[in-house]
Design an enzyme around this catalytic site. Structure first.
Site, PDB file in Angstrom:
ATOM      1  N   ARG A  64      48.736  76.182  35.923  1.00  0.00           N
ATOM      2  CA  ARG A  64      47.952  75.553  34.855  1.00  0.00           C
ATOM      3  C   ARG A  64      46.786  76.434  34.426  1.00  0.00           C
ATOM      4  O   ARG A  64      46.285  76.334  33.318  1.00  0.00           O
ATOM      5  CB  ARG A  64      47.384  74.201  35.312  1.00  0.00           C
ATOM      6  CG  ARG A  64      48.407  73.097  35.509  1.00  0.00           C
ATOM      7  CD  ARG A  64      47.691  71.753  35.646  1.00  0.00           C
ATOM      8  NE  ARG A  64      48.502  70.745  36.291  1.00  0.00           N
ATOM      9  CZ  ARG A  64      49.349  69.924  35.651  1.00  0.00           C
ATOM     10  NH1 ARG A  64      49.511  70.022  34.353  1.00  0.00           N
ATOM     11  NH2 ARG A  64      50.033  69.019  36.318  1.00  0.00           N
ATOM     12  N   VAL A 121      57.907  76.746  29.826  1.00  0.00           N
ATOM     13  CA  VAL A 121      56.600  77.394  29.658  1.00  0.00           C
ATOM     14  C   VAL A 121      55.547  76.812  30.600  1.00  0.00           C
ATOM     15  O   VAL A 121      55.574  75.620  30.934  1.00  0.00           O
ATOM     16  CB  VAL A 121      56.092  77.303  28.201  1.00  0.00           C
ATOM     17  CG1 VAL A 121      56.874  78.244  27.297  1.00  0.00           C
ATOM     18  CG2 VAL A 121      56.142  75.881  27.664  1.00  0.00           C
ATOM     19  N   ASP A 137      58.244  67.424  24.110  1.00  0.00           N
ATOM     20  CA  ASP A 137      59.517  67.982  24.555  1.00  0.00           C
ATOM     21  C   ASP A 137      60.627  67.025  24.094  1.00  0.00           C
ATOM     22  O   ASP A 137      61.024  67.054  22.931  1.00  0.00           O
ATOM     23  CB  ASP A 137      59.431  68.141  26.076  1.00  0.00           C
ATOM     24  CG  ASP A 137      60.600  68.885  26.676  1.00  0.00           C
ATOM     25  OD1 ASP A 137      61.354  69.512  25.941  1.00  0.00           O
ATOM     26  OD2 ASP A 137      60.753  68.838  27.913  1.00  0.00           O
ATOM     27  N   GLY A 150      48.071  68.003  31.641  1.00  0.00           N
ATOM     28  CA  GLY A 150      48.306  69.263  30.926  1.00  0.00           C
ATOM     29  C   GLY A 150      47.440  69.498  29.707  1.00  0.00           C
ATOM     30  O   GLY A 150      47.108  70.630  29.376  1.00  0.00           O
ATOM     31  N   GLU A 201      47.951  66.157  23.212  1.00  0.00           N
ATOM     32  CA  GLU A 201      48.928  66.474  24.259  1.00  0.00           C
ATOM     33  C   GLU A 201      49.086  67.987  24.368  1.00  0.00           C
ATOM     34  O   GLU A 201      48.733  68.715  23.447  1.00  0.00           O
ATOM     35  CB  GLU A 201      50.301  65.875  23.877  1.00  0.00           C
ATOM     36  CG  GLU A 201      50.689  64.667  24.681  1.00  0.00           C
ATOM     37  CD  GLU A 201      50.907  64.956  26.159  1.00  0.00           C
ATOM     38  OE1 GLU A 201      50.494  66.006  26.668  1.00  0.00           O
ATOM     39  OE2 GLU A 201      51.491  64.088  26.826  1.00  0.00           O
ATOM     40  N   ASP A 202      49.639  68.429  25.477  1.00  0.00           N
ATOM     41  CA  ASP A 202      49.952  69.856  25.574  1.00  0.00           C
ATOM     42  C   ASP A 202      51.303  70.170  24.935  1.00  0.00           C
ATOM     43  O   ASP A 202      51.440  71.149  24.223  1.00  0.00           O
ATOM     44  CB  ASP A 202      49.899  70.346  27.034  1.00  0.00           C
ATOM     45  CG  ASP A 202      50.723  69.500  27.984  1.00  0.00           C
ATOM     46  OD1 ASP A 202      51.278  68.462  27.559  1.00  0.00           O
ATOM     47  OD2 ASP A 202      50.827  69.869  29.164  1.00  0.00           O
ATOM     48  N   ASP A 218      52.132  73.119  33.778  1.00  0.00           N
ATOM     49  CA  ASP A 218      52.441  73.500  35.150  1.00  0.00           C
ATOM     50  C   ASP A 218      53.941  73.611  35.413  1.00  0.00           C
ATOM     51  O   ASP A 218      54.764  73.105  34.658  1.00  0.00           O
ATOM     52  CB  ASP A 218      51.891  72.452  36.117  1.00  0.00           C
ATOM     53  CG  ASP A 218      52.738  71.175  36.123  1.00  0.00           C
ATOM     54  OD1 ASP A 218      52.987  70.620  35.030  1.00  0.00           O
ATOM     55  OD2 ASP A 218      53.181  70.747  37.202  1.00  0.00           O
ATOM     56  N   LYS A 241      58.637  71.458  21.077  1.00  0.00           N
ATOM     57  CA  LYS A 241      59.987  72.002  21.276  1.00  0.00           C
ATOM     58  C   LYS A 241      60.971  71.084  20.562  1.00  0.00           C
ATOM     59  O   LYS A 241      61.632  70.257  21.202  1.00  0.00           O
ATOM     60  CB  LYS A 241      60.336  71.947  22.771  1.00  0.00           C
ATOM     61  CG  LYS A 241      59.955  73.138  23.603  1.00  0.00           C
ATOM     62  CD  LYS A 241      60.600  72.968  24.979  1.00  0.00           C
ATOM     63  CE  LYS A 241      60.015  73.885  25.991  1.00  0.00           C
ATOM     64  NZ  LYS A 241      60.539  73.579  27.349  1.00  0.00           N
TER      65      LYS A 241
HETATM   66  C1  PRP Z   1      54.390  66.672  30.079  1.00  0.00           C
HETATM   67  C2  PRP Z   1      53.562  66.689  28.809  1.00  0.00           C
HETATM   68  C3  PRP Z   1      53.966  65.430  28.117  1.00  0.00           C
HETATM   69  C4  PRP Z   1      55.394  65.259  28.533  1.00  0.00           C
HETATM   70  C5  PRP Z   1      56.262  65.733  27.418  1.00  0.00           C
HETATM   71  O1  PRP Z   1      53.686  65.949  31.045  1.00  0.00           O
HETATM   72  O2  PRP Z   1      52.186  66.717  29.073  1.00  0.00           O
HETATM   73  O3  PRP Z   1      53.207  64.313  28.553  1.00  0.00           O
HETATM   74  O4  PRP Z   1      55.615  66.057  29.700  1.00  0.00           O
HETATM   75  O5  PRP Z   1      57.595  65.553  27.712  1.00  0.00           O
HETATM   76  P1  PRP Z   1      58.569  64.607  26.872  1.00  0.00           P
HETATM   77  O6  PRP Z   1      58.328  64.900  25.407  1.00  0.00           O
HETATM   78  O7  PRP Z   1      59.920  65.095  27.324  1.00  0.00           O
HETATM   79  O8  PRP Z   1      58.322  63.203  27.227  1.00  0.00           O
HETATM   80  P2  PRP Z   1      53.970  65.966  32.617  1.00  0.00           P
HETATM   81  O9  PRP Z   1      54.745  64.756  32.982  1.00  0.00           O
HETATM   82  O10 PRP Z   1      54.551  67.306  32.987  1.00  0.00           O
HETATM   83  O11 PRP Z   1      52.514  65.772  33.227  1.00  0.00           O
HETATM   84  P3  PRP Z   1      51.248  66.765  33.322  1.00  0.00           P
HETATM   85  O12 PRP Z   1      50.652  66.855  31.923  1.00  0.00           O
HETATM   86  O13 PRP Z   1      50.328  66.091  34.286  1.00  0.00           O
HETATM   87  O14 PRP Z   1      51.734  68.125  33.803  1.00  0.00           O
END
Ligand code: PRP
Length: 180
Positions: free
Chosen positions: A165, A153, A103, A44, A99-100, A159, A131
């Site tokens: 994406r 989002v 959460d 991401g 990071e994106d 994604d 968030k």
């Molecule tokens: C997303 C995002 C972080 C993580 C955040 O990755 O890029 O790595 O979730 O969530 P958290 O704070 O609850 O741990 P994802 O697993 O969706 O992988 P991606 O970036 O390949 O879509």
């Protein structure tokens, strides 16, 4: 511009561009030319990472890691798995994780623990989105693009089931997509 899968634009491409410039300037001021190892978390973060990376000054290296939280859909189970490790060692380096989204904080707190054990000089965290209302473990980013409410989002690298994406804005996904 978007179809009915998208409820609305939450953060526009123009707002992201402006904020990325501000964040990169802040990073340059904070590190004052010290070498930085930028660690991008696949997948991401790749779009936002480029916005920041190309504006960093001085001696900057780039490496990637891939992590995944177990669980499906919009909730993770709290277990993190390393899919791809860094290609280079981090000892003695100033690591800047990009990071994106932060959460629950579970993925990033796991990553920081893993990297801390490798004796870097410093570790800082930059994320496009935060968030805070969803946090399950305590974690604070050093450079945050936008604090957002608890909405699902997508876009700008984020994604849902590997789709969206490529959207140029951060958008709220319509509930009809993930409550089907
Ligand atoms: C997303 C995002 C972080 C993580 C955040 O990755 O890029 O790595 O979730 O969530 P958290 O704070 O609850 O741990 P994802 O697993 O969706 O992988 P991606 O970036 O390949 O879509």
């Amino acid at each position: 511009m978007y179809n009915s899968d998208i409820e609305k634009i939450l953060v526009s491409n123009a707002e992201i561009a402006k904020r990325a410039e501000e964040i990169a300037a802040q990073i340059n001021a904070d590190y004052k030319g010290k070498p930085i190892l930028v660690v991008g978390i696949l997948r991401g973060a790749s779009i936002f990472l480029a916005d920041i990376f190309k504006r960093l000054e001085g001696d900057v290296e780039l490496d990637f890691m891939s992590l995944s939280s177990y669980g499906s859909g919009t909730n993770s189970s709290g277990e993190v798995k390393m899919i791809k490790d860094l290609s280079e060692p981090v000892d003695g380096k100033n690591v800047l994780i990009i990071e994106d989204i932060i959460d629950t904080g579970i993925t990033l707190s796991y990553l920081i623990k893993v990297l801390e054990a490798r004796n870097p000089e410093s570790i800082k965290l930059c994320a496009l989105l935060d968030k805070p209302s969803r946090r399950k473990v305590e974690l604070k980013g050093d450079y945050i693009g936008f604090e957002i409410p608890d909405e699902y989002v997508v876009g700008y690298g984020l994604d849902y089931a590997e789709k969206y994406r490529n959207l140029p804005d951060v958008c709220v996904l319509s509930k009809t997509v993930y409550e089907k």
